[in-house]
Design a protein around this motif. Structure first.
Motif, PDB file in Angstrom:
ATOM      1  N   HIS A 170       0.619   6.042   1.692  1.00  0.00           N
ATOM      2  CA  HIS A 170       1.671   6.928   2.200  1.00  0.00           C
ATOM      3  C   HIS A 170       2.132   7.952   1.151  1.00  0.00           C
TER       4      HIS A 170
ATOM      5  N   HIS B 270       0.817  -1.224   0.000  1.00  0.00           N
ATOM      6  CA  HIS B 270       0.000   0.000   0.000  1.00  0.00           C
ATOM      7  C   HIS B 270       0.846   1.268   0.000  1.00  0.00           C
TER       8      HIS B 270
ATOM      9  N   MET C  90      10.331   2.947   5.160  1.00  0.00           N
ATOM     10  CA  MET C  90       9.443   2.226   4.238  1.00  0.00           C
ATOM     11  C   MET C  90      10.049   2.035   2.865  1.00  0.00           C
TER      12      MET C  90
ATOM     13  N   ILE D 260       3.558   8.315   8.812  1.00  0.00           N
ATOM     14  CA  ILE D 260       3.330   6.989   8.229  1.00  0.00           C
ATOM     15  C   ILE D 260       2.694   6.006   9.218  1.00  0.00           C
TER      16      ILE D 260
ATOM     17  N   ASP E 125      -0.945   4.134   8.865  1.00  0.00           N
ATOM     18  CA  ASP E 125      -1.130   2.677   8.968  1.00  0.00           C
ATOM     19  C   ASP E 125      -2.166   2.335  10.038  1.00  0.00           C
TER      20      ASP E 125
HETATM   21 FE   LIG Z   1       2.348   1.399   5.746  1.00  0.00          FE
END
Ligand SMILES: [Fe+2]
Ligand code: FES
Length: 416
Positions: free
Chosen positions: A164, A159, A416, A310, A314
């Motif tokens: 993000h 995702h 990430m 982030i 989430d």
């Molecule tokens: Fe994430």
């Protein structure tokens, strides 16, 4: 099955020094109290005093044990009752009473416990970040209002380039400040591959980055709930408190040098850590009750979600996955429409369910006792289209390899 693994109890900083203040903690639905005794030994006991059930977390931690404030019964770190001051001097009651206790270890800035059958505690999982000096790691935790598996699903699907993302190219680059970030957003339709490992699952996400090359992001899921992110220097794990809550632990680590003070100060405003919590709690200021402070103007002008940070983005998507009407945080998965972005989650679920079934049939759960297996790392790498990610991973991400991020060289942790 989960009781066959070591579990994080609390941060080392929560039980600092001998005779520290005891901490209340709930793990796997069990209420417990953790403390360090006068000799610095760790203890994790049933939260309730075996006498009449008063919470031992209110107790006096003194002279080799935790003493209940009600009638003064005192318990050592192994749960042995060593004093019953309100009983007659000749009473032998204390020799017949003990508090349930679990063995603990301190590694990587975290206190861990083994809550399985007595005498079966397995070798400790050797995550790279538990084997390096504490100045090279940064650990934090916060409370997530969801079942732990919502988070596992969220960490294993694909995702990044949507949830993000930012609306403008310059924001993508500036806000993330990492070398590979812009590449992540070039291809919103990554293709996901997986490979079973002894301790879990490797999840590889492939993105086209132009020319004859692919960007590969390779993460690790380790039983029972640990994630080594594709950015090698970040790990996340979600420890079940009960069906509705979990602890979200975040570890950043590097091998080349200790974290600088400015880096530590920055963690919590960028990256995986959330440190802006409601005073006296581990609940983020932005949380379910205020819709994670979603800002609609920001959503129109700046980023895809309108939510800052982030990990909170989430959390928002994971915690809102809940069963309709009944309000529990366990999603009704029969109503899902799984798609190609969910390949990592589908395979992780299959791995988890397979392990549960095998455990019921008498087999040992994956990863238990395999301390080296937990050294496997994550990576981001650009390979030619005809190169095999799996061959590359076998060569570079085995338990005995030095962790890497880009290509073949350790660099600063990336997000990430
Ligand atoms: Fe994430
Ligand atoms: S309830 Fe704990 S000593 Fe009595």
């Amino acid at each position: 099955m989960f009781r066959r693994y070591w579990h994080p109890v609390c941060l080392s900083s929560e039980v600092e020094g001998p005779d520290c203040d005891p901490v209340e903690v709930t793990l796997l639905g069990e209420d417990l109290v953790g403390f360090k005794d006068t000799d610095g030994r760790l203890g994790l006991l049933d939260a309730r005093c075996p006498h009449r059930g008063t919470a031992l977390s209110y107790g006096r931690n003194e002279e080799g044990g935790l003493r209940c404030i009600n009638h003064g019964w005192k318990f050592t770190v192994t749960g042995e009752c060593v004093d019953t001051p309100a009983e007659p001097e000749e009473s032998t009651l204390k020799s017949k009473v003990c508090a349930r206790s679990y063995p603990c270890e301190e590694r990587g800035g975290i206190v861990w416990a083994y809550m399985g059958p007595p005498g079966t505690s397995p070798a400790f999982p050797e995550f790279v970040w538990t084997t390096i000096p504490s100045e090279y790691t940064f650990v934090s935790k916060w409370l997530q209002e969801s079942n732990y598996y919502n988070a596992i699903d969220g960490a294993t699907d694909s995702h990044v380039a949507i949830l993000h993302s930012f609306l403008k190219d310059q924001d993508r680059t500036a806000a993330r400040g990492e070398q590979l970030a812009p590449l992540l957003f070039q291809d919103q339709r990554p293709v996901v591959f997986t490979e079973t490992t002894d301790v879990g699952l490797m999840i590889a996400t492939r993105r086209s980055v132009g020319g004859d090359r692919y960007l590969w992001r390779i993460a690790q899921f380790y039983f029972p709930y640990f994630i080594q992110m594709a950015s090698a220097g970040h790990s996340n794990f979600w420890v079940p408190i009960d069906d509705e809550h979990c602890w979200n632990y975040c570890v950043s680590w590097r091998l080349d040098r200790p974290f600088a003070e400015w880096e530590k100060a920055q963690m919590g405003t960028v990256g995986i850590h959330v440190r802006n919590t409601i005073a006296g709690t581990a609940i983020p200021v932005a949380n379910r009750s205020n819709r994670w402070l979603q800002d609609r103007t920001k959503q129109r002008m700046f980023n895809f979600s309108g939510i800052d940070q982030i990990p909170l983005q989430d959390a928002a998507v994971q915690c809102t996955m809940r069963a309709p009407r009944d309000g529990t945080t366990i999603p009704d998965r029969t109503r899902e429409h799984l798609a190609s972005s969910d390949v990592g989650s589908i395979e992780t679920r299959a791995r988890m369910l397979g392990a549960v079934k095998a455990f019921e049939d008498g087999l040992s759960p994956p990863g238990v006792g395999d301390s080296r297996g937990y050294r496997r790392c994550g990576a981001q790498v650009i390979l030619a289209r005809d190169e095999s990610w799996l061959e590359w991973a076998k060569e570079h991400l085995g338990p005995d390899q030095v962790p890497i991020t880009i290509g073949h060289k350790w660099t600063a942790p990336m997000i990430m």
